[in-house]
Every structure is written in C-alpha cells, then in structure tokens.
Enzyme design. Structure first.
Site: not given
Ligand code: MN9
Length: 294
Positions: A135, A163
């Site tokens: 990740y 990821k």
């Molecule tokens: O897991 C999410 N990452 C974070 C994935 O929030 C750090 C994304 O889905 C974000 O929430 C999304 C909004 O920036 O892309």
C-alpha cells in the site's frame, strides 16, 4: 493463488452513536457491496480509520468481514501497524481467518531506512507466506514505495500487487514495466482513469463504497476502448469526490453510505463530525450525480 485484480471498496468501519464499532451494520455493508458487483473487499485500510482502532477491534472487524463474505468475493486485509510485531500479529490473524491477501503501508511515524522498511515487509511475508499488496500512500506515510532502491521489494514473488495511492502515473508505469506480473490497483478514485491508462487494471477506493457501479462501467468502457464514455464517468465521479474531499472524505463516505441505507455513523476523533451544512452539500452533489441510486 487467487487473482486479486478488480474493483474493491475500501470499507469504512461503521460506528454506533456511542463510538463503538457497529459489527451488525458491518455485515449489512458487506452484503451491500457484494450486491453491487464488486470483485473484493479491502478491510482495515485508511478509510476504515484503522489507526484509530485498537488491535482487538481491527481483528474483530477483519474476522466479521471474512466470516460474513464467506468466500463470495476476494478479501484483502490491511495489517499495517506502527511496528513489526503488531503488523505480524494482525497478519497471522488475517491468515488464520482466511484472508486472500494481506496489505500494508510502510511503517509510519519514525523515519526508517530503506533496509528497515524492506525488512518490515519481508517479516510479514515470511512469517505468514501470504500474498502481499504493498500500500503506497506517500502523502500519509512520507515514504514513496515506487521511487528509488525500495522498488526492489516488488521483485519478491509474494508481492503480488501494488495499491497505488499517488497521482504520479509515470512511476506506476515504470514499476509495472520492471515487474510485468505485478497487479496495480489504483488508489485515488479521482485518478482512476489516469491509472488505467498507465497500467492499473483495478482499484481500491473509499468512494467505491457508494458508487461501485460507476467505476465498474468506467473500467469496462476503458477496456473496450470507449474513452469518451470513460472520461464522462470519471468526470461525474469527480464532481462528487471534489466536494467530499473538501468536507472530509472519510466522514463524507460514511454519510453517503448512510444515505444509501447503511448507517455507518461518524468517524472517530480527531476527525470532526460532519456539520449540517457539509451534509447538505454532500447530499446535493450525490442527488445530482447519482440520481435514483440514492
Ligand atoms: O483508499 C482512498 N485513499 C485515501 C483509498 O483516502 C487516502 C481514496 O479512495 C480516497 O479517499 C479518494 C479521495 O481522495 O480517492
């Protein structure tokens, strides 16, 4: 080994009004996501507020999702923690409960050497023999896993996926060019189409929770060469995501799920609960862009 490719919601952790984890809503959430046609579930990541949960809660969340999903879709459990021992315990627990893969951010807070970060990941892989999804989220961890000598980790046969929660698509393309078997799962939902165009084949995202269909159709359109349609869908998604990021994306995702009938409650402190005005904005942007799905 299972094919981990696909569209995954990064599940939030539903909370009751008293701040406790709501395990019964968590099961409803699992069913809701599977009904939307997702390929798998990502458990215990950023969206799950994992670093605000106790180790016991994290184990219980993983167990609940694994039991309830019961093999219907892939389940990847994020087992990253502040230190190697805790991450190893979470990893062995995920394995014992039937996870398809584990995932981890690099160790956070202290500044570790590249050697130490790699040793952390090798410990998780070697103690469990589980497939690992690295990740990469440099904005939160301060470590960029797709830059410099640390990229050697992707050559390990148990490192099956990345990821990629970063908007540097050049680095994504380079890592894939050097590691052709690696699966790339895009991490910023607002950049899904960019990720697809540089080699990602799936995604793990917070906004997938309430609009999985849009991302599934977007991916299919891209893969069939219908780029204008894919772009239109990304733009629609981004109209929503922009507002959610402004008000606080994790709280906003929980609220969107509540509007869709799965009451996820609020985030834990120090995240601030959504104000009425923020809720109004989120509801309005969802009504405009998701229409009857709400
Ligand atoms: O897991 C999410 N990452 C974070 C994935 O929030 C750090 C994304 O889905 C974000 O929430 C999304 C909004 O920036 O892309």
């Amino acid at each position: 080994m299972k094919n981990l490719n696909g569209i995954y919601p990064a599940l939030p952790t539903p909370m009751a009004p008293n701040g406790e984890v709501n395990y019964s809503v968590l099961k409803t959430l699992v069913d809701f996501e599977i009904d939307q046609g997702v390929d798998g579930l990502y458990v215990g990541g950023s969206t799950a507020e994992s670093f605000l949960l106790t180790e016991d809660e994290r184990k219980c969340v993983a167990e609940t999702v694994l039991d309830h999903a019961a093999g219907r879709v892939n389940v990847i459990v994020h087992t990253g923690a502040g230190g190697t021992d805790a991450a190893r315990r979470l990893t062995l627990h995920a394995k014992a409960n039937g996870a398809d893969a584990i995932s981890s951010v690099p160790p956070i807070y202290f500044k570790y050497t590249t050697e130490e970060v790699i040793a952390y990941y090798l410990d998780l892989i070697e103690s469990s023999d589980m497939p690992l999804v690295v990740y990469n989220i440099p904005a939160f961890t301060g470590i960029n896993m797709t830059q410099g000598p640390i990229r050697e980790l992707f050559k390990h046969p148990r490192v099956v996926a990345l990821k990629h929660t970063n908007t540097n698509m050049y680095e994504l393309e380079r890592v894939l060019a050097h590691n052709p078997k690696l699966i790339a799962l895009n991490g910023y939902d607002e950049a899904f189409l960019s990720g697809l165009s540089m080699g990602a084949t799936g995604m793990i995202g917070s906004t997938v929770n309430f609009m999985a269909r849009k991302f599934i159709i977007l991916r299919d359109a891209f893969q069939a060469g219908r780029n204008a349609e894919a772009f239109r869908l990304q733009r629609e998604a981004n109209e929503i995501i922009e507002t959610m990021v402004e008000v606080g994306v994790f709280s906003a995702v929980k609220y969107a799920m509540t509007l869709r009938g799965v009451d996820c409650g609020a985030c834990r402190g120090p995240f601030k609960p959504l104000q009425d005005n923020d809720k109004k904005r989120v509801r309005a942007i969802l009504e405009k862009n998701l229409g009857e799905a709400l």
